[in-house]
Design an enzyme around this catalytic site. Structure first.
Site, PDB file in Angstrom:
ATOM      1  N   THR A  12       0.825  -1.215   0.000  1.00 50.90           N
ATOM      2  CA  THR A  12       0.000   0.000   0.000  1.00 50.90           C
ATOM      3  C   THR A  12       0.852   1.254   0.000  1.00 50.90           C
ATOM      4  OG1 THR A  12      -1.805  -1.129   1.088  1.00 50.90           O
ATOM      5  CG2 THR A  12      -1.753   1.236   1.375  1.00 50.90           C
ATOM      6  N   THR A  24       1.628  -4.286   4.306  1.00 51.00           N
ATOM      7  CA  THR A  24       1.453  -4.597   5.733  1.00 51.00           C
ATOM      8  C   THR A  24       0.955  -6.028   5.967  1.00 51.00           C
ATOM      9  OG1 THR A  24      -0.816  -3.752   5.662  1.00 51.00           O
ATOM     10  CG2 THR A  24       0.905  -2.198   6.335  1.00 51.00           C
TER      11      THR A  24
END
Ligand code: ASP
Length: 323
Positions: free
Chosen positions: A14, A96
């Site tokens: 991300t 993540t």
């Protein structure tokens, strides 16, 4: 310039994600922006250090799709750079979702004494307030901290050791935790405040032997097949039997509580272990660890979470195969 380098390896996530609308923090596509551009977006980075920031794009993926080929490539690039005397540290930009797994994998295979700092973001690069730039700045600050070493993760102003770090929230910016042991430290205005010692290895750890071990891991035609199962209400043993028939070599069980397993799952697991499949018990509790008891038939994971126990068991099986 000091003549020293910080190597920044990009893998996607991300932090490198973009969305069509700036306010959209969930409808974005991960892994769109190259690592070189991520650094350019943070001019304060070069002001932090006179080290040369050397970038390499090792992969460009959403880390939910992390796989063995990317881990192999990453381990090799890290091993290569860590050996170079002019390399002070490595920073890795990562998604993540599986950051804790990559951190643990690298911790296990690299035995790094220099800092290997993974960082990430919960908001895409196009967000109204992206968290990636600050995390990148903090990661470089950690990499530059005198005495720092070993594989750590940096996000939302916290430093976590590879052994304990876990993603614990699907949305909020401070998505990581080290459970009841707490973060290794905090990054505050570019300074690291430690709560305990760095998890680094001995300076000689990346020796010829360690490098040979990495090559052995990387060169192995196929990594051992280790699957994760969860014990839960209404569990059945069918999945164990199917996996054993399918040739699984290791099974990690995310057990209830202190390593307990539904009786319908336990019997086939004990049978699987007797037939030569390695079985390890972890806990599905997000904090704490399984406390072993006399007479335990199935070994526990020594405090590793299910996903990290899977990596350790896989590497263990790989080592056995190489002997
Ligand atoms: N799916 C993304 C990834 O892990 C999530 C993130 O980076 O926050 O690559």
């Amino acid at each position: 310039m000091s003549g020293q380098k910080i190597v920044v390896l990009g893998t996607g996530g991300t932090i490198a994600g973009t969305s069509a609308r700036a306010g959209d923090n969930i409808g974005y596509t991960a892994a769109q922006v190259g690592v070189e551009h991520l650094l350019q977006a943070v001019p304060a980075l070069q002001a932090l250090t006179d080290c040369h920031l050397h970038t390499e794009q090792v992969a460009q993926i959403d880390s939910k799709d992390m796989d063995a080929p990317v881990w192999r490539a990453l381990a090799l690039r890290c091993a290569h750079h860590l050996q170079e005397t002019d390399v002070r540290a490595i920073v890795i930009t990562h998604g993540t979702d599986t950051l804790e797994e990559t951190a643990w994998f690298l911790d296990q295979v690299l035995a790094a004494d220099k800092p290997v700092v993974l960082t990430c973001a919960m908001r895409p690069a196009t967000a109204l307030t992206p968290d990636g730039p600050q995390n990148l700045l903090d990661a470089v600050a950690v990499a530059l901290t005198p005495g720092a070493g070993g594989v750590v993760a940096v996000a939302a102003g916290e430093v976590h050791g590879a052994r304990w770090v876990q993603k614990v929230h699907p949305y909020r910016v401070n998505a990581f935790s080290s459970g009841d042991i707490g973060p290794l430290g905090f990054v505050e205005e570019g300074r690291v405040r430690l709560t305990r010692a760095w998890p680094k290895n001995q300076p000689s750890a990346l020796s010829g032997k360690a490098l040979a071990a990495i090559e052995n891991i990387v060169d192995a035609a196929q990594w051992p097949r280790v699957e994760i199962l969860m014990s839960h209400a209404g569990a059945s043993g069918a999945v164990v039997n199917a996996l054993v028939r399918d040739g699984v070599q290791g099974l990690v069980v995310a057990c209830t509580g202190n390593g307990t397993i539904h009786q319908a799952l336990e019997t086939p697991l004990v049978r699987a272990q007797a037939s030569g499949v390695r079985v390890v018990r972890s806990t599905r509790c997000p904090e704490g660890q399984v406390l072993p008891k006399p007479g335990d038939v199935l070994p526990d994971s020594f405090g590793l979470s299910p996903v990290k126990a899977r990596i350790t068991l896989m590497l263990d099986l790989l080592g056995q195969g190489a002997d």
